[in-house]
Design a protein around this motif. Structure first.
Motif, PDB file in Angstrom:
ATOM      1  N   PRO A 113      -7.495  -3.783   2.630  1.00 17.95           N
ATOM      2  CA  PRO A 113      -7.921  -3.309   3.968  1.00 17.95           C
ATOM      3  C   PRO A 113      -9.424  -3.238   4.228  1.00 17.95           C
ATOM      4  CG  PRO A 113      -6.007  -2.088   3.243  1.00 17.95           C
ATOM      5  CD  PRO A 113      -6.426  -2.926   2.067  1.00 17.95           C
ATOM      6  N   MET A 144      -2.417  -7.127   9.677  1.00 16.53           N
ATOM      7  CA  MET A 144      -2.533  -5.850   8.972  1.00 16.53           C
ATOM      8  C   MET A 144      -2.395  -4.679   9.944  1.00 16.53           C
ATOM      9  SD  MET A 144      -5.702  -4.508   6.619  1.00 16.53           S
ATOM     10  CE  MET A 144      -6.751  -3.861   7.925  1.00 16.53           C
ATOM     11  N   PHE A 145      -3.055  -4.787  11.109  1.00 15.73           N
ATOM     12  CA  PHE A 145      -2.915  -3.724  12.116  1.00 15.73           C
ATOM     13  C   PHE A 145      -1.459  -3.631  12.571  1.00 15.73           C
ATOM     14  CE2 PHE A 145      -7.539  -4.880  13.148  1.00 15.73           C
ATOM     15  CZ  PHE A 145      -8.034  -3.900  12.314  1.00 15.73           C
ATOM     16  N   MET A 203       0.568  -1.852   9.984  1.00 11.07           N
ATOM     17  CA  MET A 203       0.309  -0.402  10.024  1.00 11.07           C
ATOM     18  C   MET A 203       1.037   0.236  11.205  1.00 11.07           C
ATOM     19  SD  MET A 203      -3.690  -0.113   9.002  1.00 11.07           S
ATOM     20  CE  MET A 203      -4.195  -0.244   7.282  1.00 11.07           C
ATOM     21  N   SER A 259      -7.044   2.290   4.190  1.00 10.18           N
ATOM     22  CA  SER A 259      -5.767   2.173   4.911  1.00 10.18           C
ATOM     23  C   SER A 259      -5.429   3.487   5.619  1.00 10.18           C
ATOM     24  CB  SER A 259      -4.640   1.761   3.955  1.00 10.18           C
ATOM     25  OG  SER A 259      -4.541   2.666   2.875  1.00 10.18           O
ATOM     26  N   GLY A 314      -5.138   3.629   9.512  1.00 12.92           N
ATOM     27  CA  GLY A 314      -3.797   4.002   9.959  1.00 12.92           C
ATOM     28  C   GLY A 314      -3.812   5.292  10.761  1.00 12.92           C
ATOM     29  N   GLY A 365      -1.086 -10.102   5.578  1.00 10.18           N
ATOM     30  CA  GLY A 365      -1.608  -8.995   6.371  1.00 10.18           C
ATOM     31  C   GLY A 365      -0.527  -7.969   6.689  1.00 10.18           C
ATOM     32  N   GLY A 376      -0.753  -4.191   5.405  1.00 13.64           N
ATOM     33  CA  GLY A 376      -0.781  -3.099   6.387  1.00 13.64           C
ATOM     34  C   GLY A 376       0.385  -2.142   6.195  1.00 13.64           C
ATOM     35  N   ARG A 401       0.360   1.680   3.938  1.00 15.06           N
ATOM     36  CA  ARG A 401       0.704   2.927   4.638  1.00 15.06           C
ATOM     37  C   ARG A 401       1.931   3.572   3.992  1.00 15.06           C
ATOM     38  NH1 ARG A 401      -1.866   6.033   6.452  1.00 15.06           N
ATOM     39  NH2 ARG A 401      -0.856   6.616   8.410  1.00 15.06           N
ATOM     40  N   CYS A 443      -4.508   2.322  -0.666  1.00 20.66           N
ATOM     41  CA  CYS A 443      -4.771   0.946  -1.099  1.00 20.66           C
ATOM     42  C   CYS A 443      -5.754   0.984  -2.265  1.00 20.66           C
ATOM     43  CB  CYS A 443      -5.278   0.109   0.071  1.00 20.66           C
ATOM     44  SG  CYS A 443      -6.762   0.760   0.857  1.00 20.66           S
TER      45      CYS A 443
END
Lengths: 136, 143
Positions: A102, A121-122, A125, B38, B42, B89, B93, B97, B102
């Motif tokens: 990240p 990645m977003f 999440m 993260s 997040g 990714g 991600g 979470r 991470c």
């Protein structure tokens, strides 16, 4: 003031990633490639990071508040559960596939690189936020 | 195992790591927070505490710009295809979470305070990373 220190910490963190070579996916994958031409550099990144921050955590253990009077918020969870293991394995798989975690994802994003990774990645999440809240 | 001495950069790696450690130390002792990327990113999705998180991320994003004022940016080679980047990714991600951290939150901060959860998490994501790169490079020939 604490907004400023958070900004400074983020900036320092990003410069550290750049200097360490963590923001170069090829270097990260060379570290993870034990069977190939192995580049052990990133062990020293973790070693250097832990050596310095361990001093702060040792000091933090003895105080409940920061220099600004804010509470020291440390994770309270103790249980080694399926979420921890499964999540870490999934994260490690993704980390290996692209050589990006990240922090470097954001440093690369700011350079206009690996944009697909940062976007996904977003999304990943955001997907996590849809999970039912932890019951334990 | 063969060590690639020509690409081994011990001094910059250790110095960069120490800067990361210093950043984590400052965030802990001044803001009382864990420098886990993260978690910081997040947490922007659910609030509260959005302001300091946004400030930290702004600093992180500005790092390459600040670097470029002084020196040329170091090489950053992305070899994965867009499809692979999207898959990776999503996994990074969601996984970071789900696993509450991470490389920074578990790997640096967690190990610094000898958290058993972080030691286990770090062992798990490192093992998965080693295995996946082995498959990528030596079995599937993708990288």
């Amino acid at each position: 003031m604490m907004i400023l220190t958070a900004f400074g910490s983020g900036l320092l963190f990003g410069l550290g990633l750049l200097l360490a070579g963590m923001a170069d996916p090829a270097k990260v994958q060379a570290f993870l490639d034990l069977a190939g031409a192995w580049d052990p550099s990133l062990m020293l990144v973790m070693g250097g990071g832990v050596a310095v921050s361990a001093l702060a955590y040792a000091r933090g253990r003895r105080q409940a508040r920061t220099a600004f009077g804010a509470p020291l918020q440390l994770p309270q969870g103790r249980s080694i559960d399926r979420r921890l293991i499964a999540g870490s394995l999934l994260f490690g798989i993704g980390w290996g596939l692209a050589g990006i975690c990240p922090g470097p994802a954001l440093v690369l994003l700011a350079q206009g690189k690996a944009l697909w990774f940062a976007g996904a990645m977003f999304a990943g999440m955001a997907l996590f936020e849809l999970l039912p809240a932890r019951t334990s | 195992m063969t060590v690639d001495w020509s690409h081994f950069t011990p001094w910059t790696a250790a110095a960069g790591g120490m800067l990361i450690g210093l950043a984590a130390a400052a965030l802990l002792l001044l803001n009382g927070r864990i420098a886990g990327i993260s978690g910081i990113v997040g947490g922007l999705l659910r609030g509260p505490d959005r302001a300091w998180r946004a400030a930290f991320i702004a600093g992180l994003l500005l790092a390459p710009l600040v670097w470029r004022m002084v020196a040329e940016l170091p090489a950053a080679t992305v070899s994965a295809s867009p499809a692979l980047l999207v898959a990776a990714g999503l996994l990074v991600g969601f996984g970071s979470r789900l696993g509450s951290g991470c490389t920074s939150g578990h790997g640096v901060c967690g190990i610094s305070r000898l958290s058993p959860r972080s030691l286990i998490a770090t062992a798990a994501f490192m093992a998965a990373g080693f295995l996946v790169v082995y498959l990528l490079k030596h079995v599937w020939g993708l990288a």
